[in-house]
Write an enzyme that holds these catalytic residues in place. Sequence first.
Site, PDB file in Angstrom:
ATOM      1  N   HIS A   1      38.305  41.293  28.994  1.00  0.00           N
ATOM      2  CA  HIS A   1      38.160  42.744  29.507  1.00  0.00           C
ATOM      3  C   HIS A   1      37.168  43.769  28.618  1.00  0.00           C
ATOM      4  CE1 HIS A   1      40.353  41.886  33.285  1.00  0.00           C
ATOM      5  NE2 HIS A   1      41.589  42.285  33.025  1.00  0.00           N
TER       6      HIS A   1
ATOM      7  N   HIS B   1      42.368  37.539  36.294  1.00  0.00           N
ATOM      8  CA  HIS B   1      41.792  38.586  36.322  1.00  0.00           C
ATOM      9  C   HIS B   1      40.699  38.304  35.674  1.00  0.00           C
ATOM     10  CE1 HIS B   1      45.810  41.092  35.687  1.00  0.00           C
ATOM     11  NE2 HIS B   1      45.122  41.846  36.699  1.00  0.00           N
TER      12      HIS B   1
END
Length: 316
Positions: free
Chosen positions: A130, A169
């Site tokens: 991320h 994710h």
Amino acid sequence: MPLLSVLPKLRAMTTALITHPDCLNHLTPEGHPERVDRLHAIAAALQDFNLLRLEAPMGEDAHILRTHPQTHIDRVKSAGVGPLDADTHMSEGSLTAAYRGVGAVVKAVDMVMGGEVSNTFCAIRPPGHHAERETPMGFCLFGNVTIAAKHALEVYGLSRVAIMDFDVHHGNGTQDLVWEDARILFASTHQMPLYPGSGAASETGAHGNVLNCPLGPETDGASFRKVMKDQVLPAIDAFAPELVLISAGFDAHMNDPLSNLNWVEDDFACATHQLCDLADKHCEGRVVSTLEGGYDLAGLAASCSAHVKVLMERGK
Ligand SMILES: [Zn+2]
């Protein structure tokens, strides 16, 4: 009787496990899912595996600077103790843990490219996928898997590195870091809608080098296997990578508290086999896998051991 016949058969270790105790010193607040116990669960699950076990060296700024600007490094280094955002926290040991993570993935690339082992698994935290170019987020400080890709490209003169990210994710950070780099193919399966919100199929990179395969909530491993077969594997095959990197998040497991996909251990094993097939075809089996998410400790341990078991079976 010849002596050799009574010696136990020696089997070369083909898979390296790279980690470091410093990764246990990245402390998160009480109740935070990305916690120290994740690495304890993985260590317990892998304790009897015939792995070449190595401690990660410290990563260097020069490794990170291929991916993030100095301003990002300075920001993380000077952050002190406390939150960087609502999800991402720094403790006294976090910076060192993050540099061990960078060192682990760089060492993994060096070992695989040098032919010392066929493949590696890096059990590191904080995770990385991320972290955007100038923004630590989503539990992540540095883009570990992209740092590994750039190291392989720059140091070993490779032309094509593929990254497959099956964390539940979307790897917005990895996408951001590779968007302009035609030498890197980034393929991701992820639940949508879900944090961080990016990862639509329409996001394809500046050179068509990004492949996003969003999956609907409550879909199971069959959906994942279909999208692998129909989209991810053909794209990686056509790209003909010289190294395969895996962002190995295990939070699509059916018991994971942060998501709503219903994968089981065998789904991770199947994907690992398929990625090893392509690595065998294109790059002599070279695979570097690095830990991303996975927050149900039992599901994480079982899924991660299924993944590493396949790496061991497939190494040569
Ligand atoms: Zn995740």
